[in-house]
Write a protein that holds these residues in place. Structure first.
Motif, PDB file in Angstrom:
ATOM      1  N   MET A   1       0.839  -1.177   0.000  1.00 13.99           N
ATOM      2  CA  MET A   1       0.000   0.000   0.000  1.00 13.99           C
ATOM      3  C   MET A   1       0.887   1.244   0.000  1.00 13.99           C
ATOM      4  N   TYR A   2       0.440   2.254  -0.696  1.00  9.55           N
ATOM      5  CA  TYR A   2       1.139   3.529  -0.751  1.00  9.55           C
ATOM      6  C   TYR A   2       0.279   4.608  -0.106  1.00  9.55           C
ATOM      7  N   TYR A   3       0.949   5.648   0.363  1.00  8.18           N
ATOM      8  CA  TYR A   3       0.290   6.788   0.983  1.00  8.18           C
ATOM      9  C   TYR A   3       0.706   8.037   0.228  1.00  8.18           C
ATOM     10  N   TYR A   4      -0.221   8.952   0.095  1.00  4.20           N
ATOM     11  CA  TYR A   4       0.009  10.141  -0.712  1.00  4.20           C
ATOM     12  C   TYR A   4      -0.228  11.413   0.094  1.00  4.20           C
ATOM     13  N   VAL A   5       0.665  12.357  -0.043  1.00 11.25           N
ATOM     14  CA  VAL A   5       0.471  13.710   0.462  1.00 11.25           C
ATOM     15  C   VAL A   5       0.121  14.531  -0.772  1.00 11.25           C
ATOM     16  N   TYR A   6      -0.941  15.305  -0.675  1.00 11.62           N
ATOM     17  CA  TYR A   6      -1.418  15.993  -1.863  1.00 11.62           C
ATOM     18  C   TYR A   6      -1.725  17.460  -1.588  1.00 11.62           C
ATOM     19  N   LEU A   7      -1.693  18.231  -2.655  1.00 11.05           N
ATOM     20  CA  LEU A   7      -2.035  19.651  -2.611  1.00 11.05           C
ATOM     21  C   LEU A   7      -3.192  19.880  -3.569  1.00 11.05           C
ATOM     22  N   LEU A   8      -4.274  20.425  -3.042  1.00  9.88           N
ATOM     23  CA  LEU A   8      -5.436  20.756  -3.853  1.00  9.88           C
ATOM     24  C   LEU A   8      -5.567  22.268  -3.927  1.00  9.88           C
ATOM     25  N   GLN A   9      -6.163  22.735  -5.006  1.00 15.13           N
ATOM     26  CA  GLN A   9      -6.500  24.144  -5.098  1.00 15.13           C
ATOM     27  C   GLN A   9      -7.975  24.263  -5.466  1.00 15.13           C
ATOM     28  N   SER A  10      -8.677  25.100  -4.711  1.00 11.77           N
ATOM     29  CA  SER A  10     -10.087  25.335  -4.978  1.00 11.77           C
ATOM     30  C   SER A  10     -10.236  26.076  -6.301  1.00 11.77           C
ATOM     31  N   LYS A  11     -11.121  25.592  -7.135  1.00 16.21           N
ATOM     32  CA  LYS A  11     -11.379  26.270  -8.411  1.00 16.21           C
ATOM     33  C   LYS A  11     -12.186  27.552  -8.191  1.00 16.21           C
ATOM     34  N   ARG A  12     -12.903  27.627  -7.063  1.00 15.54           N
ATOM     35  CA  ARG A  12     -13.725  28.813  -6.774  1.00 15.54           C
ATOM     36  C   ARG A  12     -12.954  29.888  -6.025  1.00 15.54           C
ATOM     37  N   THR A  13     -12.314  29.507  -4.913  1.00 15.07           N
ATOM     38  CA  THR A  13     -11.673  30.499  -4.044  1.00 15.07           C
ATOM     39  C   THR A  13     -10.172  30.630  -4.282  1.00 15.07           C
ATOM     40  N   LYS A  14      -9.587  29.692  -4.997  1.00 18.03           N
ATOM     41  CA  LYS A  14      -8.132  29.622  -5.260  1.00 18.03           C
ATOM     42  C   LYS A  14      -7.317  29.275  -4.006  1.00 18.03           C
ATOM     43  N   ASN A  15      -7.993  28.945  -2.897  1.00 20.58           N
ATOM     44  CA  ASN A  15      -7.303  28.526  -1.675  1.00 20.58           C
ATOM     45  C   ASN A  15      -6.722  27.129  -1.847  1.00 20.58           C
ATOM     46  N   PHE A  16      -5.737  26.820  -1.004  1.00 20.35           N
ATOM     47  CA  PHE A  16      -5.069  25.530  -1.063  1.00 20.35           C
ATOM     48  C   PHE A  16      -5.453  24.655   0.121  1.00 20.35           C
ATOM     49  N   TYR A  17      -5.359  23.349  -0.087  1.00 20.92           N
ATOM     50  CA  TYR A  17      -5.586  22.380   0.978  1.00 20.92           C
ATOM     51  C   TYR A  17      -4.537  21.282   0.836  1.00 20.92           C
ATOM     52  N   ILE A  18      -3.937  20.899   1.969  1.00 21.44           N
ATOM     53  CA  ILE A  18      -2.952  19.817   2.000  1.00 21.44           C
ATOM     54  C   ILE A  18      -3.527  18.677   2.819  1.00 21.44           C
ATOM     55  N   GLY A  19      -3.358  17.466   2.334  1.00 21.38           N
ATOM     56  CA  GLY A  19      -3.839  16.302   3.066  1.00 21.38           C
ATOM     57  C   GLY A  19      -3.017  15.081   2.730  1.00 21.38           C
ATOM     58  N   TYR A  20      -3.419  13.942   3.323  1.00 21.67           N
ATOM     59  CA  TYR A  20      -2.769  12.675   2.999  1.00 21.67           C
ATOM     60  C   TYR A  20      -3.838  11.604   2.922  1.00 21.67           C
ATOM     61  N   THR A  21      -3.568  10.554   2.157  1.00 24.07           N
ATOM     62  CA  THR A  21      -4.533   9.479   1.963  1.00 24.07           C
ATOM     63  C   THR A  21      -3.830   8.252   1.389  1.00 24.07           C
ATOM     64  N   SER A  22      -4.505   7.123   1.458  1.00 23.77           N
ATOM     65  CA  SER A  22      -3.998   5.922   0.799  1.00 23.77           C
ATOM     66  C   SER A  22      -4.733   5.685  -0.522  1.00 23.77           C
ATOM     67  N   ASN A  23      -5.784   6.473  -0.793  1.00 26.63           N
ATOM     68  CA  ASN A  23      -6.541   6.330  -2.037  1.00 26.63           C
ATOM     69  C   ASN A  23      -6.804   7.743  -2.591  1.00 26.63           C
ATOM     70  N   LEU A  24      -5.908   8.204  -3.409  1.00 26.69           N
ATOM     71  CA  LEU A  24      -5.944   9.580  -3.896  1.00 26.69           C
ATOM     72  C   LEU A  24      -7.189   9.878  -4.730  1.00 26.69           C
ATOM     73  N   LYS A  25      -7.547   8.988  -5.606  1.00 29.71           N
ATOM     74  CA  LYS A  25      -8.706   9.208  -6.472  1.00 29.71           C
ATOM     75  C   LYS A  25      -9.995   9.321  -5.651  1.00 29.71           C
ATOM     76  N   LYS A  26     -10.159   8.415  -4.701  1.00 25.28           N
ATOM     77  CA  LYS A  26     -11.346   8.433  -3.845  1.00 25.28           C
ATOM     78  C   LYS A  26     -11.381   9.686  -2.979  1.00 25.28           C
ATOM     79  N   ARG A  27     -10.240  10.069  -2.436  1.00 24.36           N
ATOM     80  CA  ARG A  27     -10.183  11.229  -1.548  1.00 24.36           C
ATOM     81  C   ARG A  27     -10.508  12.523  -2.304  1.00 24.36           C
ATOM     82  N   LEU A  28     -10.013  12.663  -3.520  1.00 25.77           N
ATOM     83  CA  LEU A  28     -10.337  13.830  -4.330  1.00 25.77           C
ATOM     84  C   LEU A  28     -11.843  13.894  -4.595  1.00 25.77           C
TER      85      LEU A  28
END
Length: 86
Positions: A1-28
């Motif tokens: 199993m792999y774990y991912y740290v990811y950076l998201l950007q809101s398409k509306r507010t342009k704010n960023f969010y950082i998180g981690y998960t083992s299932n990137l597609k599901k978490r998004l």
């Protein structure tokens, strides 16, 4: 199993969010459907960046460094200057 740290950007507010998960597609999908209270107001989100780890502890340490150390996220945004919206 792999774990991912990811950076998201809101398409509306342009704010960023950082998180981690083992299932990137599901978490998004959870972030974009409003299932995650901390990001519900900014949906939809775009995945801007991710890092993969074999060890959960390593992923959690990296996530904490990015979230709690301003230099880490600032430098990451600089590296991704052509990938993030301003």
């Amino acid at each position: 199993m792999y774990y991912y740290v990811y950076l998201l950007q809101s398409k509306r507010t342009k704010n960023f969010y950082i998180g981690y998960t083992s299932n990137l597609k599901k978490r998004l999908a959870q972030h974009n459907s409003g299932e995650t209270p901390s990001t519900k107001a900014g949906a939809p989100y775009e995945l801007v960046y991710f890092e993969g780890f074999k060890n959960k502890k390593d992923a959690l340490i990296r996530e904490k460094k990015l979230k709690h150390h301003g230099q880490g996220i600032r430098r990451l945004k600089e590296r991704l200057s052509n990938s993030v919206e301003k």
